[in-house]
Design a protein around this motif. Structure first.
Motif, mmCIF file in Angstrom:
data_model
loop_
_atom_site.group_PDB
_atom_site.id
_atom_site.type_symbol
_atom_site.label_atom_id
_atom_site.label_comp_id
_atom_site.label_asym_id
_atom_site.label_seq_id
_atom_site.Cartn_x
_atom_site.Cartn_y
_atom_site.Cartn_z
ATOM 1 N N UNK A 140 53.834 46.879 37.285
ATOM 2 C CA UNK A 140 54.058 48.410 37.344
ATOM 3 C C UNK A 140 53.412 48.745 35.690
ATOM 4 N N UNK A 141 53.977 47.979 34.616
ATOM 5 C CA UNK A 141 53.284 48.219 33.296
ATOM 6 C C UNK A 141 51.774 48.079 33.321
ATOM 7 N N UNK A 142 51.294 47.121 34.009
ATOM 8 C CA UNK A 142 49.676 47.063 34.027
ATOM 9 C C UNK A 142 49.034 47.909 34.940
ATOM 10 N N UNK A 143 49.743 48.373 35.962
ATOM 11 C CA UNK A 143 49.018 49.650 36.947
ATOM 12 C C UNK A 143 49.029 50.729 35.979
ATOM 13 N N UNK A 144 50.007 51.162 35.308
ATOM 14 C CA UNK A 144 50.057 52.244 34.614
ATOM 15 C C UNK A 144 49.094 52.307 33.286
ATOM 16 N N UNK A 145 48.678 50.926 32.900
ATOM 17 C CA UNK A 145 47.709 50.700 31.790
ATOM 18 C C UNK A 145 46.473 51.215 32.352
ATOM 19 N N UNK A 146 46.157 50.483 33.672
ATOM 20 C CA UNK A 146 44.883 50.942 34.324
ATOM 21 C C UNK A 146 44.508 52.573 34.513
ATOM 22 N N UNK A 258 43.639 43.983 33.400
ATOM 23 C CA UNK A 258 45.264 44.629 33.717
ATOM 24 C C UNK A 258 45.566 44.742 34.950
ATOM 25 N N UNK A 259 44.555 44.840 36.041
ATOM 26 C CA UNK A 259 44.795 45.312 37.583
ATOM 27 C C UNK A 259 44.954 43.717 38.063
ATOM 28 N N UNK A 260 44.265 42.476 37.709
ATOM 29 C CA UNK A 260 44.486 41.381 37.990
ATOM 30 C C UNK A 260 45.803 40.546 37.713
ATOM 31 N N UNK A 261 46.039 41.371 36.279
ATOM 32 C CA UNK A 261 47.467 40.652 35.835
ATOM 33 C C UNK A 261 48.588 41.562 36.891
ATOM 34 N N UNK A 262 48.362 42.591 37.173
ATOM 35 C CA UNK A 262 49.300 43.274 37.851
ATOM 36 C C UNK A 262 49.660 42.564 39.208
ATOM 37 N N UNK A 263 48.504 42.485 39.648
ATOM 38 C CA UNK A 263 48.585 41.713 41.069
ATOM 39 C C UNK A 263 49.371 40.395 41.106
ATOM 40 N N UNK A 264 48.758 39.633 40.127
ATOM 41 C CA UNK A 264 49.452 38.176 39.902
ATOM 42 C C UNK A 264 51.003 38.495 39.790
ATOM 43 N N UNK A 265 51.307 39.313 38.655
ATOM 44 C CA UNK A 265 52.872 39.304 38.555
ATOM 45 C C UNK A 265 53.740 40.051 39.720
ATOM 46 N N UNK A 266 53.100 40.737 40.334
ATOM 47 C CA UNK A 266 53.763 41.160 41.707
ATOM 48 C C UNK A 266 53.791 40.450 42.881
ATOM 49 N N UNK A 267 52.820 39.424 42.953
ATOM 50 C CA UNK A 267 52.648 38.348 44.079
ATOM 51 C C UNK A 267 53.111 37.186 43.751
ATOM 52 N N UNK A 268 52.690 36.611 42.526
ATOM 53 C CA UNK A 268 52.837 35.129 42.327
ATOM 54 C C UNK A 268 54.007 34.810 41.531
ATOM 55 N N UNK A 269 54.305 35.438 40.653
ATOM 56 C CA UNK A 269 55.285 35.301 39.427
ATOM 57 C C UNK A 269 56.571 34.723 40.004
#
Length: 400
Positions: A140-146, A258-269
Motif C-alpha cells: 500500500x505504501x508503494x502504490x501510494x508512492x506511485x 515502486x509498482x514492482x515492489x508493491x506487487x512483490x510485497x503483496x503477493x510473495x512476502x
C-alpha cells in the motif's frame, strides 16, 4: 474482532498517507516560493519544515505509542489522521511560512500513524501471518508512492494549492471511514503507567535498547533506516549525474520500481517468510539490499540499474520479516510502546540522513566518485544484516 475491515482500513490509511504526501511533493517548491516570494528563502523554509516535522515526530512518537497501549489503538490513530488533515489544510490556506511551520510541527507531533498501524497489525494477526500483513502494508505504501506525485503534478498544474486541498480531503475522508468502520483491536489497559521515563524519547529508547534481543533488533532497524534513507535521498541526483537522465525518465523508473515492489510485497512476502522464517528472511533481505547498493555504486550502464532495482525489490522481504520478528518479541500490552520507540528511531534517520548524505554526495562529486555514497549505505546495511544474524530468535522479557 472484524479483522478483514480493520486490515482494509489500515491498508487504505497507509495508501492515503503516501498518496497525500506524494500529492504535495511536486508542489512544495512552488508553494513555498509563492508564500515567501523568494526562491532562496523557499529552500530554507522547506528544509526547516522537514526538520521540525522529524524532530517533533521523534519527541512525541514514544508517548503516542504508550498512549495507544493505555487507551487503545483506535482513538490515537484517528487523532493522528485528523492532525494530518489539518496540516494539509493549513498548507492550502496559509499566507505565512510561520503558520506553515506551526501546523507542520503539530502534524509531526501527531504523526503516530505508522506506530499505531504496526501495533494494530500485531494485535489482529497471528504471529505466522504478520509478515504477510506487513508486506501488504508495504505494498500500500508503494502504490501510494506511485500514484501521489502523478496526481499531484496534474492538480498542481491547475492551482498550486489544489493538491493540498485534495490531501486534506483524503485525510478527513479516511477519518470518517475509520470512525464508522474501524473496530478497536485491543481495549486500553489503564494500569499501563505513563511515567516520564517511558513517555520521553530518550528514556523509551533506553528501555528498549537495553533488552538484549530487542535492542539488537532496534539497532539493526536503525542501520537499515540509514541505508534506506541514503538511497532515497541521493538516487535521483546520482542518476542525473551518472546517466544524464531527465526528470521524466527518472520518474518513470521510480514508479516502475515502486509498482514492482508493491506487487512483490503483496503477493510473495508472506510465502517467502513462511518458508524461511522471520530471522532468515530478514537476514536474506538485508543481504540482497546490500548487494543492490554495492552494485549501484559501481553501475556504468543503464540496463544494469534495472537488474539492481529488481534485486532491491527482492530485498524488501527483509523489512516485513524484521517487523514481524520485532512484533513477536514483545507482549501485547507493549506493542505500542515499542513501535513508538522504533518510529522515533526512524525519525532520527529521516531528519539527519538526508543532510549528511547530501553533504557526502557533494564531496564525492569533487572526486568524480558519486557511487561511494552507496558504498557507505551498503556498510550500514551490512551491519544491520550482521546484527540480525547474531540475534537469537527468542521472546524477550516484557518492558517494565
Amino acid at each position: 474482532m472484524r479483522r478483514a475491515p480493520a486490515l482494509s482500513f489500515l491498508l487504505v490509511t497507509v495508501f492515503l498517507d503516501m498518496l497525500g504526501l506524494g500529492l504535495i511533493v511536486p508542489i512544495v517548491p512552488a508553494l513555498m516560493t509563492a508564500v515567501t516570494e523568494d526562491a532562496t528563502a523557499a529552500v530554507r523554509w522547506s528544509g526547516l519544515l522537514g526538520s521540525i516535522y522529524g524532530l517533533l515526530q521523534f519527541v512525541v512518537s514514544p508517548l503516542l505509542g504508550r498512549l495507544s497501549d493505555r487507551y487503545g489503538r483506535r482513538p490515537i490513530l484517528l487523532a493522528s489522521l485528523t492532525c494530518l488533515g489539518v496540516d494539509w489544510l493549513a498548507h492550502a490556506i496559509s499566507p505565512s511560512p510561520w503558520t506553515l511551520l506551526l501546523f507542520h510541527a503539530l502534524a509531526g507531533a501527531c504523526a503516530g500513524t505508522s506506530t499505531v498501524v504496526n501495533a494494530y497489525i500485531a494485535d489482529v494477526t497471528e504471529p505466522e501471518s504478520r509478515a504477510r500483513a506487513y508486506g501488504l502494508i508495504g505494498a500500500a505504501f508503494g502504490l501510494g508512492f506511485v500514484a501521489g506525485p502523478t496526481v499531484g503534478g496534474l492538480l498542481g498544474a491547475v492551482d498550486v494549492r489544489l493538491p493540498f486541498f485534495a490531501a486534506a480531503a483524503l485525510s478527513f475522508a479516511n477519518v470518517a471511514y475509520g470512525w464508522f468502520v474501524l473496530p478497536e483491536s485491543r481495549p486500553g489497559d489503564r494500569t499501563t503507567p505513563l511515567t516520564l521515563r517511558m513517555a520521553n524519547p530518550v528514556g523509551s529508547l533506553a528501555v528498549v535498547l537495553r533488552r538484549p534481543v530487542l535492542g539488537r533488533l532496534a539497532y539493526a532497524r536503525f542501520c537499515a533506516d540509514v541505508a534506506r534513507m541514503t538511497h532515497q535521498s541521493i538516487w535521483t541526483f546520482f542518476l542525473t549525474y551518472q546517466f544524464v537522465w531527465s526528470t521524466a525518465h527518472i520518474g518513470v523508473v521510480m514508479a516502475a520500481g515502486a509498482l514492482a515492489g508493491a506487487v512483490f510485497q503483496a503477493r510473495a512476502v508472506g510465502p517467502v517468510v513462511r518458508l524461511l522464517g522471520d530471522k532468515r528472511a530478514a537476514v536474506a533481505g538485508s543481504l540482497l539490499g546490500v548487494a543492490s547498493l554495492v552494485g549501484t555504486a559501481f553501475v556504468s550502464v543503464p540496463w544494469m540499474l534495472y537488474v539492481l532495482q529488481a534485486v532491491g525489490v527482492l530485498g524488501s522481504v527483509g523489512g516485513a520479516a524484521a517487523q514481524s520478528w520485532i512484533s513477536r518479541s514483545v507482549r501485547a500490552n507493549e506493542q505500542g510502546t515499542v513501535q513508538g520507540a522504533l518510529t522515533g528511531i526512524g525519525a532520527v534517520a529521516e531528519t539527519v540522513v538526508p543532510v549528511a548524505a547530501g553533504a557526502a554526495f557533494g564531496w564525492s562529486l569533487a572526486y568524480a566518485s558519486p557511487g561511494w555514497v552507496f558504498v557507505g549505505a551498503a556498510a550500514f546495511g551490512a551491519v544491520s544484516a550482521l546484527l540480525l544474524a547474531a540475534t537469537p530468535d527468542v521472546r524477550t522479557a516484557p518492558i517494565e
